[in-house]
Design a protein around this motif. Sequence first.
Motif, PDB file in Angstrom:
ATOM      1  N   ALA A  58       0.808  -1.222   0.000  1.00 21.58           N
ATOM      2  CA  ALA A  58       0.000   0.000   0.000  1.00 21.58           C
ATOM      3  C   ALA A  58       0.837   1.267   0.000  1.00 21.58           C
ATOM      4  CB  ALA A  58      -0.939  -0.009   1.203  1.00 21.58           C
ATOM      5  N   SER A  59       2.087   1.196   0.417  1.00 17.26           N
ATOM      6  CA  SER A  59       2.950   2.374   0.395  1.00 17.26           C
ATOM      7  C   SER A  59       3.574   2.599  -0.976  1.00 17.26           C
ATOM      8  CB  SER A  59       4.061   2.226   1.437  1.00 17.26           C
ATOM      9  OG  SER A  59       4.920   1.142   1.109  1.00 17.26           O
ATOM     10  N   THR A  60       3.393   1.634  -1.899  1.00 20.19           N
ATOM     11  CA  THR A  60       4.066   1.669  -3.192  1.00 20.19           C
ATOM     12  C   THR A  60       3.104   1.826  -4.360  1.00 20.19           C
ATOM     13  OG1 THR A  60       5.750   0.205  -2.243  1.00 20.19           O
ATOM     14  CG2 THR A  60       5.729   0.423  -4.636  1.00 20.19           C
ATOM     15  N   VAL A  61       1.942   1.205  -4.290  1.00 21.13           N
ATOM     16  CA  VAL A  61       0.930   1.315  -5.349  1.00 21.13           C
ATOM     17  C   VAL A  61      -0.417   1.644  -4.691  1.00 21.13           C
ATOM     18  CG1 VAL A  61       2.140  -0.335  -6.832  1.00 21.13           C
ATOM     19  CG2 VAL A  61       0.340  -1.141  -5.294  1.00 21.13           C
ATOM     20  N   PRO A  62      -1.330   2.256  -5.436  1.00 19.47           N
ATOM     21  CA  PRO A  62      -2.645   2.567  -4.849  1.00 19.47           C
ATOM     22  C   PRO A  62      -3.325   1.288  -4.359  1.00 19.47           C
ATOM     23  CG  PRO A  62      -2.354   3.711  -6.932  1.00 19.47           C
ATOM     24  CD  PRO A  62      -1.205   2.762  -6.816  1.00 19.47           C
ATOM     25  N   TYR A  63      -3.818   1.329  -3.119  1.00 18.91           N
ATOM     26  CA  TYR A  63      -4.491   0.179  -2.503  1.00 18.91           C
ATOM     27  C   TYR A  63      -5.938   0.609  -2.272  1.00 18.91           C
ATOM     28  CZ  TYR A  63      -4.772  -4.112   0.317  1.00 18.91           C
ATOM     29  OH  TYR A  63      -5.067  -5.375   0.796  1.00 18.91           O
ATOM     30  N   MET A  64      -6.802   0.255  -3.244  1.00 16.37           N
ATOM     31  CA  MET A  64      -8.192   0.689  -3.235  1.00 16.37           C
ATOM     32  C   MET A  64      -9.056  -0.385  -2.576  1.00 16.37           C
ATOM     33  SD  MET A  64      -7.417   3.400  -4.873  1.00 16.37           S
ATOM     34  CE  MET A  64      -9.049   4.139  -4.976  1.00 16.37           C
ATOM     35  N   ILE A  65      -9.981   0.024  -1.743  1.00 14.22           N
ATOM     36  CA  ILE A  65     -10.822  -0.963  -1.064  1.00 14.22           C
ATOM     37  C   ILE A  65     -12.298  -0.749  -1.395  1.00 14.22           C
ATOM     38  CG2 ILE A  65      -9.173  -1.098   0.839  1.00 14.22           C
ATOM     39  CD1 ILE A  65     -11.387   0.277   2.585  1.00 14.22           C
ATOM     40  N   ALA A  66     -13.061  -1.800  -1.198  1.00 15.46           N
ATOM     41  CA  ALA A  66     -14.525  -1.723  -1.205  1.00 15.46           C
ATOM     42  C   ALA A  66     -15.013  -2.162   0.172  1.00 15.46           C
ATOM     43  CB  ALA A  66     -15.110  -2.612  -2.292  1.00 15.46           C
ATOM     44  N   SER A  67     -16.247  -1.878   0.467  1.00 16.81           N
ATOM     45  CA  SER A  67     -16.804  -2.227   1.767  1.00 16.81           C
ATOM     46  C   SER A  67     -17.497  -3.578   1.701  1.00 16.81           C
ATOM     47  CB  SER A  67     -17.806  -1.162   2.218  1.00 16.81           C
ATOM     48  OG  SER A  67     -18.363  -1.492   3.466  1.00 16.81           O
ATOM     49  N   GLY A  68     -17.262  -4.404   2.730  1.00 18.00           N
ATOM     50  CA  GLY A  68     -17.911  -5.706   2.825  1.00 18.00           C
ATOM     51  C   GLY A  68     -18.750  -5.815   4.079  1.00 18.00           C
ATOM     52  N   ASN A  69     -19.380  -6.956   4.252  1.00 15.07           N
ATOM     53  CA  ASN A  69     -20.236  -7.149   5.422  1.00 15.07           C
ATOM     54  C   ASN A  69     -19.452  -7.062   6.725  1.00 15.07           C
ATOM     55  OD1 ASN A  69     -19.405  -9.654   3.944  1.00 15.07           O
ATOM     56  ND2 ASN A  69     -20.043 -10.678   5.835  1.00 15.07           N
ATOM     57  N   HIS A  70     -18.187  -7.483   6.716  1.00 15.43           N
ATOM     58  CA  HIS A  70     -17.399  -7.450   7.950  1.00 15.43           C
ATOM     59  C   HIS A  70     -16.864  -6.058   8.261  1.00 15.43           C
ATOM     60  CE1 HIS A  70     -17.408 -11.663   9.186  1.00 15.43           C
ATOM     61  NE2 HIS A  70     -17.548 -11.916   7.911  1.00 15.43           N
ATOM     62  N   GLU A  71     -17.065  -5.114   7.367  1.00 13.94           N
ATOM     63  CA  GLU A  71     -16.766  -3.718   7.681  1.00 13.94           C
ATOM     64  C   GLU A  71     -18.028  -2.958   8.094  1.00 13.94           C
ATOM     65  OE1 GLU A  71     -13.894  -5.565   6.128  1.00 13.94           O
ATOM     66  OE2 GLU A  71     -15.154  -4.907   4.437  1.00 13.94           O
ATOM     67  N   ARG A  72     -19.162  -3.255   7.452  1.00 12.56           N
ATOM     68  CA  ARG A  72     -20.295  -2.337   7.538  1.00 12.56           C
ATOM     69  C   ARG A  72     -21.500  -2.824   8.317  1.00 12.56           C
ATOM     70  NH1 ARG A  72     -23.623   0.409   8.603  1.00 12.56           N
ATOM     71  NH2 ARG A  72     -24.591   2.183   7.564  1.00 12.56           N
ATOM     72  N   ASP A  73     -21.824  -4.106   8.255  1.00 15.38           N
ATOM     73  CA  ASP A  73     -23.152  -4.544   8.683  1.00 15.38           C
ATOM     74  C   ASP A  73     -23.341  -4.482  10.201  1.00 15.38           C
ATOM     75  OD1 ASP A  73     -23.482  -4.972   6.061  1.00 15.38           O
ATOM     76  OD2 ASP A  73     -23.789  -7.135   6.150  1.00 15.38           O
ATOM     77  N   TRP A  74     -24.435  -3.838  10.580  1.00 16.12           N
ATOM     78  CA  TRP A  74     -24.851  -3.781  11.984  1.00 16.12           C
ATOM     79  C   TRP A  74     -26.320  -3.366  12.011  1.00 16.12           C
ATOM     80  CZ3 TRP A  74     -22.497  -5.812  16.016  1.00 16.12           C
ATOM     81  CH2 TRP A  74     -23.009  -5.557  17.294  1.00 16.12           C
ATOM     82  N   PRO A  75     -27.133  -4.025  12.833  1.00 18.54           N
ATOM     83  CA  PRO A  75     -28.574  -3.726  12.832  1.00 18.54           C
ATOM     84  C   PRO A  75     -28.870  -2.267  13.166  1.00 18.54           C
ATOM     85  CG  PRO A  75     -28.105  -5.746  14.063  1.00 18.54           C
ATOM     86  CD  PRO A  75     -26.782  -5.107  13.777  1.00 18.54           C
ATOM     87  N   GLY A  76     -29.842  -1.720  12.448  1.00 19.92           N
ATOM     88  CA  GLY A  76     -30.331  -0.377  12.770  1.00 19.92           C
ATOM     89  C   GLY A  76     -29.405   0.752  12.403  1.00 19.92           C
ATOM     90  N   THR A  77     -28.412   0.485  11.527  1.00 17.64           N
ATOM     91  CA  THR A  77     -27.469   1.551  11.162  1.00 17.64           C
ATOM     92  C   THR A  77     -27.556   1.917   9.689  1.00 17.64           C
ATOM     93  OG1 THR A  77     -25.683  -0.027  10.659  1.00 17.64           O
ATOM     94  CG2 THR A  77     -25.876   0.762  12.945  1.00 17.64           C
ATOM     95  N   GLY A  78     -28.568   1.404   8.984  1.00 15.76           N
ATOM     96  CA  GLY A  78     -28.731   1.735   7.584  1.00 15.76           C
ATOM     97  C   GLY A  78     -28.127   0.736   6.633  1.00 15.76           C
ATOM     98  N   SER A  79     -27.443  -0.302   7.147  1.00 12.28           N
ATOM     99  CA  SER A  79     -26.898  -1.318   6.248  1.00 12.28           C
ATOM    100  C   SER A  79     -28.045  -2.148   5.683  1.00 12.28           C
ATOM    101  CB  SER A  79     -25.885  -2.208   6.967  1.00 12.28           C
ATOM    102  OG  SER A  79     -26.452  -2.826   8.091  1.00 12.28           O
ATOM    103  N   PHE A  80     -27.860  -2.617   4.458  1.00 10.50           N
ATOM    104  CA  PHE A  80     -28.908  -3.358   3.758  1.00 10.50           C
ATOM    105  C   PHE A  80     -29.194  -4.680   4.450  1.00 10.50           C
ATOM    106  CE2 PHE A  80     -30.253  -5.654  -0.306  1.00 10.50           C
ATOM    107  CZ  PHE A  80     -31.506  -5.079  -0.328  1.00 10.50           C
TER     108      PHE A  80
END
Length: 1305
Positions: free
Chosen positions: A1050-1072
């Motif tokens: 990541a310090s040498t080339v662009p390290y682009m991420i997307a969001s997954g269930n283990h980053e985002r999902d939690w009840p009542g917070t707007g996650s699908f």
Amino acid sequence: MSAARSARELRRRDRLLRMREEENESEEGAVEDDYGSDEIGGFGEISGEKHCLFWILSCYSASLAVESVKVEILGGMRGLNFISLAIFLVLTTLQEAWSHGDQPLSKIAIHKATVDLNHDAYVKASPTVLGFKEQTTEWVTLEYSSPKPSADDWIGVFSPANFNASTCPQEKPTVHPPLLCSAPIKYQFANYSSPKYKDTGKGYLKLQLINQRSDFSFALFSGGLSNPKLVAISNQVAFANPNAPVYPRLAQGKQWNEMTVTWTSGYGINEAGPFVEWGPKGGDQVRSPAGTLTFDRNSMCGAPARTVGWRDPGFIHTSFLKELWPNAAYTYKLGHKLFNGTYVWSRQYQFRASPYPGQNSLQRVVIFGDMGKDEADGSNEYNNYQRGSLNTTRELITDLKNIDLVLHIGDICYANGYISQWDQFTAQVEPIASTVPYMIASGNHERDWPGTGSFYGNTDSGGECGVLAETMFYVPAENRAKFWYSTDYGMFRFCIADTEHDWREGTEQYKFIEHCLASVDRQKQPWLIFLAHRVLVYSSGSSYADEGSFEEPMGRESLQKLWQKYKVDIAVYGHVHNYERTCPIYQNICTNEEKHYYKGPLNGTIHVVAGGGGASLTQFTTLQTKWSFFRDYDYGFIKLTAFDHSNLLFEYKKSSDGKVYDSFRISRDYRDILACTVDSCPTSVAVESILGGMGGLNLLSLAIFLVLTTLKEAWSHGDQPLSKIAIHKATVDLNRDAYIKASPTVLGLKEQTTEWVTLEYSSPKPSADDWIGVFSPANFNASTCPEVNPRVYPPLLCSAPIKYQFANYSSPEYKDTGKGYLKLQLINQRSDFSFALFSGGLSNPKLVAVSNQAAFANPNAPVYPRLAQGKQWNEMTVTWTSGYGINEAGAFVEWGPKGGNQVHSPAGTLTFDRNSMCGAPARTVGWRDPGFIHTSFLKELWPNAVYTYKLGHKLFNGTYVWSQQYRFRASPYPGQNSLQRVVIFGDMGKDEADGSNEYNNFQPGSLNTTRELIRDLKNIDIVFHIGDICYANGYISQWDQFTAQVEPIASTVPYMIASGNHERDWPGTGSFYGNMDSGGECGVLAETMFYVPAENRAKFWYSTDYGMFRFCIAHTELDWREGTEQYKFIEHCLASVDRQKQPWLIFLAHRVLGYSSDASYAEEGSFEEPMGRESLQKLWQKYKVDIAVYGHVHNYERTCPIYQNICTNEEKHYYKGTLNGTIHVAAGGAGASLSPFTTLQTKWSFFRDFDFGFIKLTAFDHSNLLFEYKKSRDGKVYDSFRISRDYRDILACTVDSCPSMTLAS
């Protein structure tokens, strides 16, 4: 069901509800302690119909807790009105129709036991040591005497031998446990072998014991079973090796040439490595490792399994013996290699491998249900309960040389929550199951328990809720919790349903059944057999007849058209304890009146009830139905013998003598199978109905999918290892003679961000489960706990360690010597470190010793830079972490062309606190101060130029703090014709270079992927990590460790991420999705720790251009469907690209919105995320997306170019011209534990790999693209294709795709 019957049932329901209301008004009911109650749903002991009816109606109206009921309410019962629905709920979820009698052990009022020890009474057992010759079964002789004998005195066999109150789990501190809380494993009345016992007070008894991983004692009770009084206890008896491997159970694997061996032992994975030594009879032997399962009391769903019936199940091991030669004889024995190097062996067994599918040879199959177990010593616990069980077992053993495969279709041993009975059953069938495959199906006595997802809401499993059956026996199901599966044996195809889950049209199981029936090649496997526990069709059992259905309610409603369409020959059921055979039948009409010899087409299916394997018999109705050809009120089993592809013999044999009492033959040609009958003509494509997509999904179906996908996450990645530590239960047990010493104490003297620390430690009371926890900050006692409630004292510890390792990891002799050493790798994480030695394992930690402190020379130093594309093509962003806030220093990046002038670009600074987290563990034990996250924007870069940079902080006293120097290459300009190389993967996670076992079996491939990318970094220009980044799951420290792991990349080339269930999902917070996969992070960590060029970081979708590539990155944890904001973004991203400049259009997302053969998706019948491609595939087709890549499923798979489930191009490796569809790729195998594929080979699946890896795209120019899949372990290419085309190929019209003349604005 008649209108009169419906009215009667409704009146009955109303009457019972009024009775319940009157009962509530007159008396609230007594409150019982946990040991004495038999509660369902919190209503206490309400007996009989009132209890059942009130429970189900309350649950139905309040929460619809049972999953099958949810599906039913949401439209699974086509045309069923509310009244019929209510009747169905009453009939099927409240009271089991078949009375199998009480489990004998349940007759003992063990909680009422009292002590009445008498000095003149005794029980003596001999011999005291069993199994000297490695026997697993031995006889014990008891001599006993009582000065006050009675006819109802009885002997209980207890194992473990200590069965007093000290063994009772204390669930309520204010309630004293009973004297006894564990039922005996068997019992016998004292006068059984000594008729004069009542007069003389003396007796003897011979009992058969099996090796059950513990010692035994024998207790004499007076007072009968209902009021037991403990009079005397014997000496203890034990097997020479209680832990020995015992009772092997063979089963067919997922491939025809694979045999599985499952067995039980007392050796866990922390004590020994299990394996099978096997090979051709008389030939070379090899060893195959075994997986190990177990479970604890909390895995049980209720009493008695969780209370008096509980017994430690030991460890269940399964090994897979692969690539067998058809029909060859093999020998095998079970082995355990102890960690001290010694071996423990079973005796040698042998089996014959299965024939290959379609092999024309003699093949003999035995089928029965409801056998249960019985006792060879005459223990009367099973008298009148499963009296035919031993006869059936003995008859099968007698004829074993003429049996190739056994299928036991449900109601296996009737343990009903008394766990010990499973061992006794596996011991009983060992001679059979160790020699031929012993396949089982799930029945009500294995699975059913209220509120656990079983289709029936009764309590027949005694609280086991399927756990025992799913663990003790292997079946080749894609998901053991869904116990339906298929298996092939030579000329047979068996489709085994799970009647304890919903089977009706539209359900997941219905799709499986259709696929199983449709996909068989009848030219190879002409004999198609359907198996299930409950009678889904025709039975003259009295209970079914009384209901007027002659079947399980709604049994054949959905399925009979499948049996007819795919020409099922025979369907066999258990559940009803008798034998019955029907005519070939369809829609209640006999399609063939012949009874014993069928030539040519049957024109229907022959249905057989074979539930007389051993349990108490079921009466027939006196009514003689036209379709019932043969009935027998006795114990027995059926046998199918396939002589060749044209001739099959069916026999029903009685267990009492093994003689044939009913039979028929089928003689036919393949053309007879092809012949059309009513509602039955052959299909040329086997499974198109299953793979036909989800077009036309109506509102009810949509509601079902929302329930299925938002309540429970389909993908099980295992527990976050740190979550296994019961940190709040920690206690202090400091010992002056124990110590830990850490060196060096100062790290990073040469500005390193990673260093190794050596630990030396000692404990005077060492144990195999002692462990070392690494804590940072070093002070981790109660003073650091947040004060949530001033009236409640905080726990001793409230912060999980950042990593841990067992004390014997590098010092196998630690358990004996109490001394050990360990080398651990630490990273700079903005604080000091200490190391704590704990005893008591992870579940009951006791703090024994704490080390000196260690720290980096500058804990606040800037570390772990992460490059990312900016919002403009000529902009690079640098994000890093430090301990310097904006009140201490100014953050910036010093950068410039390599060898040229350097400039300073300021950085913005972000952080967050505990209250930013959405729940536990992120807000509780997983919390750790994240420091400060800085991002600087390096603008107006020259395309492809090399730049150097370093991170800086100017302290307010004027001094500077620097990182080391890094370098990167600027992005090419949009459309630049140059070599461009892109790596894409998902679900990598992190792992520990020091071997810290917190990530064993959690993300085992992570380090290999990281190392391979580092090794090949000079040939990589940009990386996309599409979701499930580090699986911190609420343990914040893991994000630092992940950024340290990927820093060289990541310090040498662009390290682009997307969001997954283990980053985002939690009840009542707007996650699908409403699950808790993020561990309370709810997106905050991912959105802060990494930069992406999104318009709004909370909406994690974005686009980025890299030379000839356009990447459109979706956020599957927010709604993507048509009409949503994200859908509009996706269309704009795809529509606005200039394909003359950027011909390579790539769609990226975490969840599989396209196509996947992963087992979980296949079980759903969708082969995708539910509703995934419904809205999006028209966009991919319209805008001619070349490749769509997903994570989430932990494997690799590539499809053909596809649209609407149809391959648009059959080429596999070299595409010239237009694709006419999109190639979909699952690339979620970067590190986290792998996901199995379905055994179904879909037409669109071109390549699958059950291994860790990543993909690489190389654009040579505007016309040539190379796709490669590389394995992480060696970096070699295992799948690839090329695309070669001109711009005019992109312009060419295809189905649903013509270019727009103006670009979208």
